[in-house]
Scaffold this motif. Structure first.
Motif, PDB file in Angstrom:
ATOM      1  N   ASP A   1      33.790  -5.832 -86.378  1.00 63.61           N
ATOM      2  CA  ASP A   1      32.990  -4.665 -86.727  1.00 63.61           C
ATOM      3  C   ASP A   1      32.533  -3.953 -85.450  1.00 63.61           C
ATOM      4  O   ASP A   1      32.592  -4.517 -84.364  1.00 63.61           O
ATOM      5  N   PHE A   2      32.050  -2.728 -85.586  1.00 66.48           N
ATOM      6  CA  PHE A   2      31.540  -1.997 -84.418  1.00 66.48           C
ATOM      7  C   PHE A   2      30.172  -2.511 -83.998  1.00 66.48           C
ATOM      8  O   PHE A   2      29.731  -2.266 -82.886  1.00 66.48           O
ATOM      9  N   ARG A   3      29.500  -3.228 -84.898  1.00 73.23           N
ATOM     10  CA  ARG A   3      28.165  -3.752 -84.611  1.00 73.23           C
ATOM     11  C   ARG A   3      28.153  -5.250 -84.870  1.00 73.23           C
ATOM     12  O   ARG A   3      28.592  -5.701 -85.926  1.00 73.23           O
TER      13      ARG A   3
ATOM     14  N   GLU B   1      41.628  -5.296 -79.458  1.00 74.69           N
ATOM     15  CA  GLU B   1      40.420  -4.468 -79.378  1.00 74.69           C
ATOM     16  C   GLU B   1      40.793  -3.038 -79.745  1.00 74.69           C
ATOM     17  O   GLU B   1      41.745  -2.468 -79.206  1.00 74.69           O
ATOM     18  N   ARG B   2      40.046  -2.456 -80.648  1.00 73.34           N
ATOM     19  CA  ARG B   2      40.245  -1.053 -81.017  1.00 73.34           C
ATOM     20  C   ARG B   2      39.417  -0.202 -80.044  1.00 73.34           C
ATOM     21  O   ARG B   2      38.216  -0.050 -80.219  1.00 73.34           O
TER      22      ARG B   2
ATOM     23  N   HIS C   1      38.266   4.890 -83.192  1.00 72.04           N
ATOM     24  CA  HIS C   1      37.067   5.471 -83.796  1.00 72.04           C
ATOM     25  C   HIS C   1      36.626   6.759 -83.103  1.00 72.04           C
ATOM     26  O   HIS C   1      35.662   7.386 -83.513  1.00 72.04           O
TER      27      HIS C   1
ATOM     28  N   PRO D   1      32.839  -5.884 -79.248  1.00 68.84           N
ATOM     29  CA  PRO D   1      32.848  -5.322 -80.598  1.00 68.84           C
ATOM     30  C   PRO D   1      34.200  -4.651 -80.879  1.00 68.84           C
ATOM     31  O   PRO D   1      34.962  -4.381 -79.947  1.00 68.84           O
ATOM     32  N   ARG D   2      34.462  -4.382 -82.140  1.00 64.86           N
ATOM     33  CA  ARG D   2      35.726  -3.767 -82.573  1.00 64.86           C
ATOM     34  C   ARG D   2      36.927  -4.583 -82.113  1.00 64.86           C
ATOM     35  O   ARG D   2      37.980  -4.031 -81.786  1.00 64.86           O
ATOM     36  N   THR D   3      36.771  -5.903 -82.059  1.00 69.45           N
ATOM     37  CA  THR D   3      37.834  -6.786 -81.581  1.00 69.45           C
ATOM     38  C   THR D   3      38.091  -7.882 -82.602  1.00 69.45           C
ATOM     39  O   THR D   3      37.179  -8.598 -83.001  1.00 69.45           O
TER      40      THR D   3
END
Length: 176
Positions: A5-7, A62-63, A67, A45-47
């Motif tokens: 998630d981003f968080r 990892e993104r 986003h 995050p985002r991973t």
């Protein structure tokens, strides 16, 4: 510490419970801040970690810019990481298994955790009048959260013959 998630915070971000006198999301934020201050911890995050291989090798994606509205030409959209660790803790979370019944794939039918995440994390009610179908305590917590935020809970339908979970706010419970 990788989080898809981003968080960071996982299910604590959707909880209304108190931990040590603070809300679950605040507890998560404090813990993550403490980890971020440690020199031997990297927060990602985002991973998504997609594999644990021999000799403590992990694969992760990892993104980086998926986003971002206007991606930078100097950065990749995604980055694949090869992580070699001395020690590791795998806390992959849990995937809630939906209860199977006729019509369970119709719009508006969702798992209890999804309803609680919409409500408690994003402030979105999943409807104005709902029924909660459950086979455990999470359905009762979901009904309590929905009711406390003004959503009418018509009933909790508990697949178990009996339970010790208290019916929140006098909501009707149908067992079996």
């Amino acid at each position: 510490l990788a989080e898809q998630d981003f968080r960071l915070g996982g299910s604590l971000l959707s909880e209304t419970a108190m931990i040590g006198g603070v809300s679950a999301p605040d507890f998560a934020a404090t813990t993550i801040a403490e980890l971020a201050d440690m020199p031997n911890v990297t927060i990602m995050p985002r991973t998504t970690v997609f594999g644990w291989y021999d000799d403590m090798v992990f694969g992760a994606v990892e993104r980086v810019q998926k986003h971002v509205e206007t991606p930078s030409p100097d950065l990749p959209v995604e980055c694949v990481w090869r992580i070699v660790a001395k020690r590791a803790i795998l806390a992959s979370g849990a995937e809630e298994r939906p209860l199977v019944f006729g019509g369970n794939d119709r719009p508006g039918v969702m798992t209890a955790n999804a309803a609680r995440t919409y409500l408690n994390r994003y402030g979105v009610a999943v409807g104005s009048k709902v029924a909660v179908f459950t086979n455990g305590g999470s359905g009762y917590r979901t009904a309590a959260d929905l009711s406390a935020r003004g959503v009418e809970v018509a009933a909790i339908i508990d697949a178990r013959a009996a339970s010790t979970d208290p019916a929140p706010y006098g909501i009707r419970v149908i067992h079996g």
